[in-house]
Design a protein around this motif. Structure first.
Motif, PDB file in Angstrom:
ATOM      1  N   ALA A 163     106.954 -26.669  80.621  1.00 52.97           N
ATOM      2  CA  ALA A 163     107.600 -27.758  81.354  1.00 52.97           C
ATOM      3  C   ALA A 163     108.954 -27.313  81.909  1.00 52.97           C
ATOM      4  CB  ALA A 163     107.765 -28.970  80.447  1.00 52.97           C
ATOM      5  N   TYR A 164     109.666 -26.512  81.141  1.00 53.69           N
ATOM      6  CA  TYR A 164     110.968 -26.000  81.582  1.00 53.69           C
ATOM      7  C   TYR A 164     110.805 -25.085  82.795  1.00 53.69           C
ATOM      8  CZ  TYR A 164     115.423 -23.453  81.319  1.00 53.69           C
ATOM      9  OH  TYR A 164     116.635 -22.864  81.612  1.00 53.69           O
ATOM     10  N   LEU A 165     109.838 -24.174  82.750  1.00 55.85           N
ATOM     11  CA  LEU A 165     109.604 -23.268  83.881  1.00 55.85           C
ATOM     12  C   LEU A 165     109.167 -24.036  85.123  1.00 55.85           C
ATOM     13  CD1 LEU A 165     107.788 -20.301  82.082  1.00 55.85           C
ATOM     14  CD2 LEU A 165     110.190 -20.445  82.773  1.00 55.85           C
ATOM     15  N   ALA A 166     108.334 -25.048  84.933  1.00 55.63           N
ATOM     16  CA  ALA A 166     107.908 -25.872  86.063  1.00 55.63           C
ATOM     17  C   ALA A 166     109.097 -26.618  86.660  1.00 55.63           C
ATOM     18  CB  ALA A 166     106.836 -26.850  85.608  1.00 55.63           C
ATOM     19  N   GLU A 167     109.957 -27.102  85.805  1.00 50.96           N
ATOM     20  CA  GLU A 167     111.169 -27.813  86.254  1.00 50.96           C
ATOM     21  C   GLU A 167     112.072 -26.903  87.086  1.00 50.96           C
ATOM     22  OE1 GLU A 167     115.180 -28.986  83.834  1.00 50.96           O
ATOM     23  OE2 GLU A 167     113.293 -29.681  82.963  1.00 50.96           O
ATOM     24  N   LEU A 168     112.143 -25.638  86.706  1.00 48.31           N
ATOM     25  CA  LEU A 168     112.979 -24.674  87.426  1.00 48.31           C
ATOM     26  C   LEU A 168     112.359 -24.247  88.756  1.00 48.31           C
ATOM     27  CD1 LEU A 168     114.093 -22.372  84.470  1.00 48.31           C
ATOM     28  CD2 LEU A 168     115.473 -24.096  85.649  1.00 48.31           C
ATOM     29  N   GLY A 169     111.051 -24.413  88.902  1.00 47.20           N
ATOM     30  CA  GLY A 169     110.397 -24.059  90.154  1.00 47.20           C
ATOM     31  C   GLY A 169     110.158 -22.580  90.336  1.00 47.20           C
ATOM     32  N   ILE A 170     109.799 -21.881  89.250  1.00 47.77           N
ATOM     33  CA  ILE A 170     109.495 -20.456  89.403  1.00 47.77           C
ATOM     34  C   ILE A 170     108.190 -20.282  90.178  1.00 47.77           C
ATOM     35  CG2 ILE A 170     110.706 -19.894  87.267  1.00 47.77           C
ATOM     36  CD1 ILE A 170     107.903 -19.343  86.030  1.00 47.77           C
ATOM     37  N   LYS A 171     107.980 -19.084  90.690  1.00 49.10           N
ATOM     38  CA  LYS A 171     106.768 -18.806  91.471  1.00 49.10           C
ATOM     39  C   LYS A 171     105.581 -18.516  90.570  1.00 49.10           C
ATOM     40  CE  LYS A 171     107.200 -16.780  95.346  1.00 49.10           C
ATOM     41  NZ  LYS A 171     107.506 -15.772  96.399  1.00 49.10           N
ATOM     42  N   GLY A 172     105.832 -17.758  89.505  1.00 44.17           N
ATOM     43  CA  GLY A 172     104.733 -17.402  88.618  1.00 44.17           C
ATOM     44  C   GLY A 172     105.242 -16.905  87.289  1.00 44.17           C
ATOM     45  N   VAL A 173     104.354 -16.930  86.292  1.00 46.29           N
ATOM     46  CA  VAL A 173     104.684 -16.439  84.962  1.00 46.29           C
ATOM     47  C   VAL A 173     103.561 -15.536  84.482  1.00 46.29           C
ATOM     48  CG1 VAL A 173     103.737 -18.535  83.878  1.00 46.29           C
ATOM     49  CG2 VAL A 173     105.317 -17.079  82.599  1.00 46.29           C
ATOM     50  N   GLY A 174     103.941 -14.387  83.927  1.00 45.88           N
ATOM     51  CA  GLY A 174     102.969 -13.448  83.395  1.00 45.88           C
ATOM     52  C   GLY A 174     103.190 -13.249  81.913  1.00 45.88           C
ATOM     53  N   THR A 175     102.120 -13.078  81.174  1.00 43.53           N
ATOM     54  CA  THR A 175     102.201 -12.891  79.737  1.00 43.53           C
ATOM     55  C   THR A 175     101.428 -11.647  79.307  1.00 43.53           C
ATOM     56  OG1 THR A 175     101.736 -13.896  77.579  1.00 43.53           O
ATOM     57  CG2 THR A 175     100.217 -14.404  79.363  1.00 43.53           C
ATOM     58  N   ASP A 176     101.874 -11.043  78.209  1.00 40.21           N
ATOM     59  CA  ASP A 176     101.191  -9.860  77.687  1.00 40.21           C
ATOM     60  C   ASP A 176     100.141 -10.214  76.636  1.00 40.21           C
ATOM     61  OD1 ASP A 176     102.995 -10.635  75.749  1.00 40.21           O
ATOM     62  OD2 ASP A 176     104.026  -8.705  75.613  1.00 40.21           O
TER      63      ASP A 176
END
Length: 209
Positions: A134-147
């Protein structure tokens, strides 16, 4: 001179797969070879979520967009690798707040998951909790990658995936970041050019100084 990091998993018969399910394992069938006087050719059977892969909204949202609708320009640009190797269980909003994450960034999580390069799936992998999503969505990032092979686990109704997808945040899973220092990089993500489905295996690179 720049340094190139290949942050993709290698696709082979022994690759780590979700929950060690045999149905998820890729197969490679030799269909002709030099011993039979022919060319060497291989048929591959592959789950769309094998190894490093990009999710499309259809994966979690009914009537969601399919993989070919993701613009290529959203898959190239600046990315930041965040060192979260101290996190033992789940990535929360509190873990992310110190990084001053900016709108439009790609954010890549380097966690203890990157140390698990063997064939066996870790059911206790580090994941992104719903409040972190929810925090990342609020910030409006383009994408998130995980290992990890998945961005969440043990959450009813998949709130991490669905929150990100409903806010147009792309999800990349199955990265390998063990040898990549934290910091900013030029990022290239090249999913297979597939259509009409919910994900695509991908090759991902980082270029840094």
């Amino acid at each position: 001179m720049f340094k190139l990091y290949d942050i993709s998993m290698t696709l082979d018969a022994g690759i780590q797969v979700w929950k060690d399910k045999d149905a998820k394992r890729p197969t490679f069938e030799n269909t002709s070879n030099h011993e039979t006087g022919s060319t060497y050719e291989t048929r591959i059977s592959l789950d769309a979520h094998t190894g490093t892969h990009l999710d499309a909204p259809l994966h979690m949202l009914k009537d969601g967009a399919t993989i070919e609708t993701i613009p290529l320009q959203d898959l190239v640009g600046t990315a930041r690798v965040l060192d979260l190797t101290h996190v033992t269980h789940e990535i929360t909003r509190e873990d992310l707040e110190p990084f001053a994450i900016q709108k439009g960034e790609w954010i890549l999580f380097k966690t203890r998951n990157s140390l698990n390069e063997g064939p066996n799936f870790d059911v206790e992998f580090v994941f992104l909790r719903a409040d972190g999503a929810a925090y990342l969505a609020e910030l409006g990032i383009k994408g998130v990658g995980t290992d990890a092979l998945g961005i969440e686990r043990s959450q009813s109704e998949y709130p991490t995936h669905r929150t990100l997808m409903r806010n147009n945040v792309l999800i990349l899973e199955g990265l390998r970041l063990k040898d990549v220092p934290s910091g900013s990089y030029f990022f290239v993500l090249a999913p297979l050019k597939l259509a009409g489905i919910e994900a695509a295996p991908a090759r991902a690179f980082l270029l840094g100084s």
